[in-house]
Scaffold this motif. Structure first.
Motif, PDB file in Angstrom:
ATOM      1  N   UNK A  28     -26.317  30.775  54.575  1.00  0.00           N
ATOM      2  CA  UNK A  28     -26.379  30.150  55.905  1.00  0.00           C
ATOM      3  C   UNK A  28     -27.104  31.066  56.881  1.00  0.00           C
ATOM      4  N   UNK A  29     -26.749  32.350  56.867  1.00  0.00           N
ATOM      5  CA  UNK A  29     -27.393  33.322  57.758  1.00  0.00           C
ATOM      6  C   UNK A  29     -28.881  33.437  57.452  1.00  0.00           C
ATOM      7  N   UNK A  49     -31.896  32.258  59.960  1.00  0.00           N
ATOM      8  CA  UNK A  49     -32.898  33.275  60.322  1.00  0.00           C
ATOM      9  C   UNK A  49     -34.313  32.745  60.083  1.00  0.00           C
ATOM     10  N   UNK A  50     -34.493  31.996  59.007  1.00  0.00           N
ATOM     11  CA  UNK A  50     -35.822  31.520  58.627  1.00  0.00           C
ATOM     12  C   UNK A  50     -36.284  30.307  59.433  1.00  0.00           C
ATOM     13  N   UNK A  51     -35.397  29.686  60.209  1.00  0.00           N
ATOM     14  CA  UNK A  51     -35.747  28.473  60.954  1.00  0.00           C
ATOM     15  C   UNK A  51     -35.298  28.630  62.409  1.00  0.00           C
ATOM     16  N   UNK A  52     -36.108  29.277  63.245  1.00  0.00           N
ATOM     17  CA  UNK A  52     -35.721  29.542  64.643  1.00  0.00           C
ATOM     18  C   UNK A  52     -35.330  28.294  65.421  1.00  0.00           C
ATOM     19  N   UNK A  53     -35.998  27.173  65.148  1.00  0.00           N
ATOM     20  CA  UNK A  53     -35.685  25.935  65.857  1.00  0.00           C
ATOM     21  C   UNK A  53     -34.279  25.450  65.504  1.00  0.00           C
ATOM     22  N   UNK A  54     -33.947  25.525  64.238  1.00  0.00           N
ATOM     23  CA  UNK A  54     -32.609  25.120  63.795  1.00  0.00           C
ATOM     24  C   UNK A  54     -31.564  26.085  64.348  1.00  0.00           C
ATOM     25  N   UNK A  88     -31.726  40.404  62.482  1.00  0.00           N
ATOM     26  CA  UNK A  88     -33.038  40.449  61.844  1.00  0.00           C
ATOM     27  C   UNK A  88     -32.863  40.908  60.401  1.00  0.00           C
ATOM     28  N   UNK A  89     -33.543  40.228  59.498  1.00  0.00           N
ATOM     29  CA  UNK A  89     -33.505  40.590  58.082  1.00  0.00           C
ATOM     30  C   UNK A  89     -34.435  41.771  57.860  1.00  0.00           C
ATOM     31  N   UNK A  93     -37.707  37.153  50.883  1.00  0.00           N
ATOM     32  CA  UNK A  93     -37.701  36.149  49.815  1.00  0.00           C
ATOM     33  C   UNK A  93     -37.147  36.797  48.550  1.00  0.00           C
ATOM     34  N   UNK A  94     -36.853  35.989  47.595  1.00  0.00           N
ATOM     35  CA  UNK A  94     -36.316  36.488  46.335  1.00  0.00           C
ATOM     36  C   UNK A  94     -34.823  36.217  46.214  1.00  0.00           C
ATOM     37  N   UNK A  95     -34.395  36.035  44.980  1.00  0.00           N
ATOM     38  CA  UNK A  95     -32.994  35.729  44.682  1.00  0.00           C
ATOM     39  C   UNK A  95     -32.528  36.644  43.571  1.00  0.00           C
TER      40      UNK A  95
END
Length: 469
Positions: free
Chosen positions: A290-291, A295-300, A439-440, A445-447
């Motif tokens: 969720x975090x 973080x990846x979608x500023x609008x959301x 901030x990340x 990316x990556x899992x």
């Protein structure tokens, strides 16, 4: 890469053991049509591919080539993979009595053989009801402020701007919520002892299961014995003081079957430790995702902030605690949680074992073979979720089709603590977005899989108070 090598080596050795000792990789005696698919190498099967690839890639490629029902061999065990909602529903609900839950013995030893999710029948049914009572909506209503206090305690330790491993911090938070739900307000010394030994068991849970002195698995076994003794000590104290608490331990202590029988202390300890394991990594994984997604979608993120700031303002700018009704009225944030559950699909599949030969849509699932409903494939099927690779919470403005969204499983073995998990996630997100920006750090990316999917390196991040520059 070193961790992945260890996992692959472990599963290779485990595969050989399964193949030689259990001899499950045999041709079924009944001549019937097996599903299409590849069984991979002798003994090893497709274990290496399975544990070294992104599960989206591995499962999607199989489904594209063979269809929604296909066979493979993982960990030395022949499997039939089921990628349709109807097949998953059959295995988990309508014909669940034909498929038993199955876990490696090494994991059963660390949790305890009496834990409810290793069982079927009356014992499982009675234990499940007790757990459900302890995490019912009525019970959770009374836990909101205590969970909120745990969330605030956790995030206040991040205020100095130090880079944290988000996943590990969320594991600590979900563990504390688990302790609260099981024991209520526990003595600090006992809680610390539980925590210390639990983490040792947790570290050894996915290690190579050998009993050599000094091995991680052996250390985990020793810690599990100590954990059992601590739980039994707590149980004895409850019995002596005749405390009638409504937490999970209280429910287990007061349980009587139809013949008036009660649970033994060891049975109670196994189920308590089982609940801790079931509740921790999965909830922490979802919170971490969720975090990441916010973080990846500023609008959301801004939409979630607006919703939560409205609640924050109503509560005298955070001077008043969250209420149960407020946690039930966070529509935007709730849809973000649901979409995170779909996208991440923390539980990619469930292991079941056919107890008899089962025929489904012209294919045979032989007795002794694993039947594995593929939740991840269903959650990422464009037929049910258009553009499934896109994070889009608005898709949950309309309820998904029946049996297509099962992040907590389905049927008698579905997670009984799903409402607790969602509650702690909503409370944590409320305080993060109203009090912090983050901030990340490093790769975004990556899992990694261990075994649940989490962002690479546990999502290293820096959390800064709103007043920080």
């Amino acid at each position: 890469m070193d961790g992945m090598f260890v996992y692959i080596l472990f599963f290779l050795l485990f595969s050989l053991a399964c193949a030689f000792l259990k001899k499950q990789n045999r041709k079924p005696e009944k001549s019937a049509k097996l599903p299409p698919g590849s069984m991979g190498w002798p003994y090893i099967g497709e274990t290496i591919q399975f544990y070294s690839q992104n599960p989206n890639v591995f499962f999607a490629a199989k489904q594209k080539r063979y269809g929604e029902i296909f066979k493979t061999n993982i960990l030395g065990c022949p499997c039939v993979m089921l990628a349709s909602p109807e097949a998953a529903h059959l295995v988990l609900v309508t014909q669940a009595h034909l498929f038993k839950p199955t876990y490696p013995k090494s994991k059963e030893r660390l949790i305890g053989p009496s834990a409810l999710f290793f069982h079927q029948g009356n014992y499982h049914m009675h234990l499940r009801k007790l757990v459900q009572n302890a995490v019912s909506l009525e019970s959770l209503r009374n836990l909101v402020q205590d969970i909120e206090a745990l969330a605030l305690s956790a995030i206040n330790s991040w205020r100095n701007g130090t880079v944290i491993n988000t996943f590990n911090e969320m594991k600590r938070f979900s563990f504390e919520v688990g302790i609260l739900t099981i024991f209520g307000h526990l003595d600090t010394h006992l809680r610390e002892e539980l925590k210390k030994n639990y983490w040792m068991v947790d570290r050894g849970y996915n290690s190579f299961p050998n009993s050599f002195p000094g091995s991680q698995y052996q250390k985990a076994l020793m810690a599990r014995k100590r954990l059992g003794k601590i739980v039994c000590e707590i149980i004895c104290e409850r019995k002596e003081k005749k405390l009638l608490e409504k937490d999970l331990l209280g429910c287990l202590l007061n349980r009587k079957d139809e013949k008036g029988g009660i649970l033994t202390d060891d049975q109670i300890a196994d189920n308590i430790i089982g609940v801790l394991f079931a509740a921790q990594d999965t909830t922490a994984s979802v919170l971490t995702w969720v975090i990441k997604y916010l973080h990846d979608d500023p609008k959301l993120l801004e939409a979630v902030k607006t919703e939560q700031k409205g609640i924050h303002k109503t509560n005298d700018e955070g001077n008043l605690p969250l209420s149960w009704n407020q946690t039930r009225n966070m529509p935007i944030t709730h849809k973000v949680v649901l979409e995170s559950l779909r996208m991440a699909s923390i539980i990619s599949f469930s292991f079941r074992e056919a107890v008899v030969d089962v025929e489904y849509k012209g294919y045979l699932i032989p007795k002794g073979w694993k039947a594995m409903p593929l939740f991840r494939n269903i959650h990422h099927n464009p037929e049910f979720f258009p553009e499934p690779q896109n994070f889009n919470p608005s898709r949950f403005e309309i309820a998904p089709k029946p049996n297509t969204f099962t992040p907590f499983g389905s049927g008698v073995h579905a997670c009984p603590g799903n409402e607790l998990a969602k509650l702690e996630i909503l409370i944590m997100i409320h305080h993060l977005v109203t009090k912090f920006r983050w901030e990340v750090v490093g790769s975004q990316s990556g899992i990694q899989y261990g075994p649940f999917p989490v962002p690479l390196n546990g999502l290293p991040a820096r959390f800064l108070g709103k007043s920080s520059s």
